[in-house]
Each structure stands twice: as structure tokens, then as C-alpha cells.
Design a protein around this motif. Structure first.
Motif, PDB file in Angstrom:
ATOM      1  N   LYS A 139       0.809  -1.220   0.000  1.00 11.68           N
ATOM      2  CA  LYS A 139       0.000   0.000   0.000  1.00 11.68           C
ATOM      3  C   LYS A 139       0.842   1.270   0.000  1.00 11.68           C
ATOM      4  CE  LYS A 139      -3.841  -2.309   2.359  1.00 11.68           C
ATOM      5  NZ  LYS A 139      -4.756  -2.298   3.519  1.00 11.68           N
TER       6      LYS A 139
ATOM      7  N   ALA B 177       4.189   1.471   0.889  1.00  8.12           N
ATOM      8  CA  ALA B 177       5.446   1.319   1.622  1.00  8.12           C
ATOM      9  C   ALA B 177       6.439   0.552   0.756  1.00  8.12           C
ATOM     10  CB  ALA B 177       5.213   0.584   2.929  1.00  8.12           C
TER      11      ALA B 177
ATOM     12  N   GLU C 293      -0.115   3.873   2.836  1.00 10.07           N
ATOM     13  CA  GLU C 293       1.077   3.584   3.638  1.00 10.07           C
ATOM     14  C   GLU C 293       2.352   4.215   3.078  1.00 10.07           C
ATOM     15  OE1 GLU C 293       0.867   2.132   6.577  1.00 10.07           O
ATOM     16  OE2 GLU C 293      -1.299   2.008   6.255  1.00 10.07           O
TER      17      GLU C 293
ATOM     18  N   HIS D 116       3.926   6.725   3.751  1.00 12.64           N
ATOM     19  CA  HIS D 116       4.398   7.774   4.674  1.00 12.64           C
ATOM     20  C   HIS D 116       5.849   8.157   4.376  1.00 12.64           C
ATOM     21  CE1 HIS D 116       0.813   6.674   6.931  1.00 12.64           C
ATOM     22  NE2 HIS D 116       1.258   5.428   7.010  1.00 12.64           N
TER      23      HIS D 116
ATOM     24  N   TYR E 129      -4.349  10.958   1.301  1.00  8.14           N
ATOM     25  CA  TYR E 129      -3.388  10.643   2.377  1.00  8.14           C
ATOM     26  C   TYR E 129      -2.203  11.582   2.287  1.00  8.14           C
ATOM     27  CZ  TYR E 129      -6.204   6.418   2.333  1.00  8.14           C
ATOM     28  OH  TYR E 129      -7.263   5.546   2.356  1.00  8.14           O
TER      29      TYR E 129
END
Length: 412
Positions: free
Chosen positions: A206, A208, A284, A286, A407
Motif C-alpha cells: 500500500k 510502503a 502507507e 508515509h 493521504y
């Protein structure tokens, strides 16, 4: 935009990060050799490839050029991850269909697909192509298998009696699997399996990075860090396609670790045909969003992002930082410019390439008939640093900077 004037570059180290590509890196050497010769003839400069010095730890080549009345020596290294790509593509036919379902679910359930489509339809259509074509292959295989069963039952059952139904079922299964295998064997023409694995690789966690890619990126950090301790005038990192977001993270790691010496070579970053939103829009991602934010606000590395609306596989003129929703008040980079294929390619050549989508995605690495201020070979083998070359260049007025990602969280 402004930059301090710099002396002419005499020596340069280029690190090229390819996109999701299972082929060995020598294809990039041959592409550079052929296309640089074409561009040199068009633009009136001299350029020639030389063998890499023996004992080099990574694949690459050397370039000697006389451009803009200056001689420049360039050492080009390909930061390979094709072995990782090859491993990720080892799933069989039915494994690929499971990947299709999972990848589609990740992009649809997260809402990323619909936000990406509002941003640029071209690359989203390119992402949907393998889904649609693989489903078409499945339907064709099922239809032909059904025909085989019908024919078998019609013409064989009366002759084979109680064994007829079994023979019909076997015939249908053989046709079904055989047609699917035929389609897979032809994927060098269709690219459906290749593209499906490409998008699935980014989506599997997702957004990462998979552990094996993180490990390889650490090696890239070490390679670039070592070059920054050398006597090159410029160290240029080039990220193409998926290699763009890998380059973002690699350079962000160098910044975090404070491994960019003040008295070392100029460090520059060029991204070409980037597809950053395909990853940064996932829940994900980030780490990537944090890296984009760091790289956009620093002052040590000039970052030029080149795309073209004619490239249907890239997020053309989309500022990867801003559209990902991580731009801050300190944002300085990237400088988003267009390679403007319709202007820099002759009308005849544009007509020949217009519908060759994958070829156009590599045009950034190729010669232009009517080059503007983007010339890959002047950038990689010419006497100006990347920052100096674009010091007075204004960003494209057509660039897209509106935040579109659901996101926007970044890694701690």
C-alpha cells in the motif's frame, strides 16, 4: 529562481536509476550510444562512449564530449534493481490474476484511483490497461474453452459414450490453459503482465517500500555518498519513471544523514517521466511523502522535474510534492518543466511516435529533432551543472500544483 554562478563542469558522475524494468542495464548503454550520436549530429557537438574502467562495481560507461566549446568527461553508472523486478515477476498466470484483484482493490478501496484520474487520465488509463486486457484474455480463453467443450460433446460424446463428458472437460481445460499461456508468451507485444506486475509491486504494501528495495536503496546511498567524496565537479542523479521516487528517497536519506559535504561536488537531481503519485497517493506511503517534503524544502540539491503531456504514462507537469499534499511554506523544488514533445519533435516524427506510448515514455533519454532547453546529453555530458543550466528557467505555466491526495501523513 536563481542560482550562484558555477565554473564549467569538467568531470561528472551520473547515477541513473531506471524504472520498473526486468531487462539488464546494457540496454541503457546502447540507447545512450545510439541516441547521443543522433543528437550530436543534429545539435553540432561531439560525444563518444568509452569502456568503463576495469574493476567497476556497477555497470556503466564513460563519455567524452565537446559541448558548447568545452571538453567534459562523464562517468555514468546504472543503479540496478532489475534483479528485484525479475523476482517480482516470477508469479505464474493464476498468481498474476490474484495480483490483479489485490492491486485493483488497493487502489479502489483507498480512493487513490479516482483521485489519480482527476489529476491525469493518461497514466491511470495506462494503469487500467493491464487490468482490462488481462480480463479480456481470461474471457477469450473461457469462450474458446466453452466452444471446445460444446464441439466435443456434439461430435465426440456419441462415439465415446460414458467417456465423452470427461474428454470434453479435458479438451476445454487444455484450450483454456493453452490460450492463457499463449497470451503470456506474447507479452513482449502486449505488456499486460509486465504492467500488472509494475503496479502491483508498488501496491503490495500500500505504498510502503518492500524490504528488498529498501536494502538496495541503502546501497545506492552508499554509492552516491562515495562519489561525493571524490573530485568530480558534479554528481548528477537521474531517476526515470519509477526510478524518480526511488531517487527522491535515496537523496532524502543522504540529507537526513548529513552526508553531503560542503566542499564536495555539486549534487543535482533530475527526474524524468515521473509516476510519483501512483505511490504517494497510497495510504502507507508515509516514507515517500516525508522524503518528498524534505527534498522540496532543502537548498543543497537543485531538483528539475521534466515530463511532457505527450507521455501518457507519466503524470505530466504534476508537481509531485504539491499534488501529494506535502508542500510546505519552505518549498523550493522541484522546478517543473515540459519536454514539449509536439514542439521538440518534428511533425513527421511525432506522427510516427504519437501512439507508441511506451516508446514515448523513454523519449526523455533520446534525441530531439528540434531540442529546446531540454537535451539529455547536454545535461549528462555538457559543461553546465544542472542548477546552472536551469538557473533562470521559469516553471511551466501549465503545471498542476493542487493537492489531490487523500493521504498526506508523513513518516515520523
Amino acid at each position: 529562481m536563481s542560482s550562484q554562478p558555477t565554473p564549467h563542469i569538467r568531470t561528472r558522475r551520473v547515477f541513473y536509476i531506471p524504472g520498473y524494468d526486468p531487462f539488464p542495464p546494457r540496454r541503457y548503454r546502447e540507447l545512450y550510444r545510439k541516441q547521443s550520436a543522433i543528437q550530436a549530429e543534429i545539435s553540432g557537438y561531439e560525444i563518444a562512449l568509452k569502456p568503463k574502467s576495469e574493476g567497476a562495481s556497477r555497470y556503466g560507461w564513460n563519455v567524452g564530449a565537446t559541448i558548447e566549446h568545452h571538453k567534459v568527461e562523464t562517468d555514468i553508472t546504472v543503479l540496478m534493481w532489475s534483479d528485484i523486478v525479475q523476482t517480482s515477476m516470477e508469479r505464474g498466470i493464476f498468481g498474476t490474476y490474484l495480483l490483479l484483484l489485490r492491486t485493483a482493490w488497493v487502489y479502489i478501496a483507498s480512493g487513490a484511483l479516482f483521485r489519480l484520474m482527476r489529476l491525469r487520465k493518461g497514466p491511470v488509463i495506462a494503469a487500467l490497461y493491464p487490468v482490462g486486457f488481462l480480463l479480456l484474455q481470461l474471457l477469450v480463453s473461457l469462450a474458446l474453452a466453452a466452444c471446445a467443450i460444446w464441439l466435443s460433446k456434439t461430435y465426440l460424446v456419441p462415439w465415446l459414450g460414458q467417456f465423452g463428458d470427461a474428454v470434453a472437460g479435458i479438451a476445454g481445460a487444455v484450450i483454456f490453459v493453452g490460450i492463457l499461456k499463449w497470451f503470456k508468451a506474447q507479452d513482449s507485444k502486449f505488456f499486460a503482465y509486465y504492467l500488472m506486475h509494475d503496479y502491483a509491486y508498488s501496491a503490495q504494501l500500500k505504498g510502503a517500500n518492500p524490504p528488498e528495495l529498501e536494502a538496495r536503496m541503502k546501497e545506492f546511498v552508499e554509492d552516491i555518498s562515495a562519489a561525493l567524496q571524490s573530485d568530480f565537479d558534479e554528481v548528477l542523479v537521474v531517476g526515470h519513471s519509477s526510478g524518480a521516487h526511488i531517487g527522491v528517497s535515496v537523496l532524502a536519506d543522504l540529507l537526513r544523514a548529513e552526508r553531503i559535504p560542503d566542499d564536495g561536488p555539486i549534487l543535482s537531481f533530475l527526474t524524468l517521466g515521473q509516476v510519483v503519485p501512483m505511490v504517494s497517493f497510497l495510504p502507507e506511503a508515509h516514507r515517500l511523502r516525508a522524503d518528498l517534503q524534505i527534498l522540496s524544502a532543502q537548498t543543497q540539491i537543485p531538483w528539475i522535474d521534466v515530463t511532457a503531456p505527450g507521455d501518457g504514462c507519466a503524470f505530466a507537469l504534476c508537481d509531485p510534492v504539491s499534488v501529494s499534499g506535502v508542500a510546505t511554506a519552505d518549498k523550493q523544488w522541484p522546478l517543473v518543466i515540459s519536454a514539449a514533445f509536439t514542439q521538440t519533435l518534428s511533425a513527421e516524427r511525432w506522427r510516427a511516435l504519437r501512439w507508441r506510448f511506451f516508446r514515448l515514455h523513454f523519449q526523455y533519454l533520446c534525441a530531439f529533432d528540434q531540442p529546446g532547453d531540454y537535451d539529455y546529453f547536454k545535461i549528462t555530458a555538457g559543461p553546465q551543472s544542472l542548477g546552472s543550466r536551469y538557473a533562470n528557467r521559469q516553471p511551466s505555466p501549465s503545471r498542476i500544483e493542487t493537492s489531490a491526495s487523500r493521504y498526506t501523513s508523513v513518516a515520523a
